[in-house]
Design an enzyme around this catalytic site. Structure first.
Site, PDB file in Angstrom:
ATOM      1  CG  HIS A  83     -12.361  -7.365  -3.561  1.00  0.00           C
ATOM      2  ND1 HIS A  83     -13.303  -6.431  -4.387  1.00  0.00           N
ATOM      3  CD2 HIS A  83     -11.021  -7.061  -4.270  1.00  0.00           C
ATOM      4  CE1 HIS A  83     -11.992  -5.511  -4.853  1.00  0.00           C
ATOM      5  NE2 HIS A  83     -10.878  -5.079  -4.497  1.00  0.00           N
ATOM      6  CG  ASP A  98      -7.453  -2.909   1.887  1.00  0.00           C
ATOM      7  OD1 ASP A  98      -8.521  -2.699   1.455  1.00  0.00           O
ATOM      8  OD2 ASP A  98      -6.596  -3.937   1.684  1.00  0.00           O
TER       9      ASP A  98
END
Length: 501
Positions: free
Chosen positions: A84, A238
């Site tokens: 993000h 991740d």
């Protein structure tokens, strides 16, 4: 080393550090290293990092990890990173401002505007939340128009590392799904969503599947590191890479990540969405695979907070003290919303609190309340995902928080699920990135061979009586505490321009 053995380098750009790991053809970890990072909070609800620090930490971690292996055997590199983040570059690839991170909460007004875009939730599969990338760019357009006018490329954090490694603008579908610019079902950019923030495809990197090659290592770096100009896999966000690292790659498999944030991740073989409960619907890092995810912004980070607040030397001391005394039935209630919350509340203004305090409350009580409060927040997320019909019988646990036997047993009791700890869980995303690197050069390889579940190191079975207590007594109290305090949050948070006299 046998001349036929190939190595694969995985690099994970986290919030607190960059980790690098090297694995071999057998999947064994040959070396690992990390380099720390810091986060800046220049105003309330702001969270930023300098991309130059990412690259410096990457060079340090890679340099260290390659000293322990024959770098000439590295056949490919894979990337993983915090999702993000908005990294804004001008036409000469100069960074225009500090990167705005996943846990930044400044863009709530911009989120409300994005929700009005026709078919918004149908396209993105998600609510508009301040943590996502698109509202950050809308905020920059509104509050920093001179910077916005100079934006030539927008990259996610790990893809800024890719640019430094390869010179290419590329990303993967799992990371791109967290921007609110991706059509998650189709796994490609949405022109409508890009236009809603004043951008178009020229500002975006090309989208690949995580196991595909996406650039090659620059010649100068290859020479410096003693490597060939090897392919760099597209990689993954991740959480998706962490799932690959522990073999969570097939429908119905699930994972709990106990890092700075807390994530419940469940794999689906088709696109599903439940934006009304703030469940994240993203692409997985493997083709034709998706996942649902609940996210709480503060998980293991809450332990650091309470340790600092109550004078423990470190988190290990907090955990030891908490285990020694145990959880009291009528102890304090902790809300873990230190920087707001995503699932299920989507509340950037929420804040942490201790309630139900008494004159006999000790710092050990606060320690246990913190462990319990994070667990109850994770239960909120688990229930939201299960509301879609995607239910797992057992959950693999990864992340730094998984090292505590006391806490993981408490979490098993709270969630009512069998929790499985596996070898190498602490380096999950970097390991997953290395596995994706191998798939990039062996596209026909079996997932059972490349992405096996690591060996089980421990199992936490839930206790039925304790689970009933948490579900029937503590969880309702936890939820009521948030609802009662919610009206105070917005009023208590000063505006962006507030300065005390």
């Amino acid at each position: 080393m046998d001349a036929s053995v190939r190595l694969y380098l995985g690099i994970d750009l986290g919030t607190s550090s960059v980790k690098a790991v090297v694995i071999d053809d057998a999947g064994a970890v040959r070396a690992s290293a990390s380099s720390p990072l810091t986060v800046s909070h220049p105003r309330p609800r702001w969270s930023e990092q300098d991309p130059a620090a990412w690259w410096a930490a990457t060079e340090a971690a890679v340099g260290e990890v390659l000293r322990g292996v024959d770098a000439s055997r590295v056949a490919a590199i894979g990337l993983s990173g915090q999702m993000h983040g908005a990294t804004l570059l001008d036409k000469d690839d100069a960074v225009l401002r500090p990167a705005i991170l996943w846990n930044d909460g400044r863009s709530d007004l911009e989120c409300a505007a994005l929700e009005k875009v026709p078919r918004f939730r149908e396209i993105t599969g998600n609510l508009a939340m301040p943590g996502f990338t698109a509202p950050k760019l809308a905020w920059v357009r509104e509050h920093e128009p001179d910077i916005f006018a100079r934006v030539a490329n927008v990259l996610l954090p790990k893809d800024y590392l890719r640019l430094k490694l390869t010179g290419d603008y590329m990303t993967d579908a799992s990371d791109a799904a967290g921007t609110l610019w991706l059509d998650v079902r189709q796994r490609q950019w949405s022109d409508d969503m890009l236009a809603a923030t004043g951008l178009d495809r020229s500002h975006m990197p090309e989208v690949f599947e995580g196991s595909q090659p996406a650039g090659r290592l620059r010649k100068d770096l290859a020479e410096r590191w003693g490597m060939a100009t090897v392919p760099v896999a597209a990689g993954g966000g991740d959480n998706a890479a962490g799932a690959v690292g522990v073999g969570i790659v097939r429908h119905g498999q699930a994972m709990l990540s106990l890092g700075t944030s807390g994530v419940y991740f469940a794999v689906s073989d088709g696109f599903r969405a439940s934006p009304e409960t703030a469940v994240h619907s993203f692409c997985h890092a493997l083709p034709a695979t998706w996942h649902l995810m609940s996210v709480m912004l503060n998980a293991a980070s809450c332990l650091d907070f309470t340790a600092r607040l109550t004078g423990y030397a470190d988190v290990a001391a907090l955990l030891a003290d908490a285990e020694g005394e145990g959880l009291k039935p009528d102890g304090p209630v902790f809300l873990p919303y230190l920087t707001g919350e995503r699932t299920p509340h989507n509340d950037a203004h929420a804040r942490g609190s201790f309630t139900n305090l008494g004159p006999d409350t000790t710092r050990t009580d606060l320690a246990n309340a913190t462990l319990e409060g994070v667990g109850l927040g994770l239960l909120d997320g688990l229930l939201a995902v299960e509301g879609t019909g995607l239910i797992a019988d057992e959950i693999t646990v990864i992340g730094g928080g998984s090292r505590s036997a006391y806490w993981t047993q408490m979490l098993a009791d709270i969630l009512g699920k069998r929790l499985v700890l596996r070898a190498g869980g602490e380096v999950g995303p970097a390991l997953g990135a290395a596995r994706l690197a191998r798939l990039a050069v062996e596209p026909g390889a079996s997932l059972d061979v490349v992405c096996p579940m690591p060996a089980v190191t421990a199992v936490r079975e839930p206790d039925a009586a304790r689970h009933a207590y948490f579900r029937e007594t503590r969880h309702p109290l936890f939820r009521r505490s948030y609802e009662q305090l919610k009206p105070l949050y917005t009023d208590a948070v000063p505006g962006d321009d507030f300065r005390p006299s």
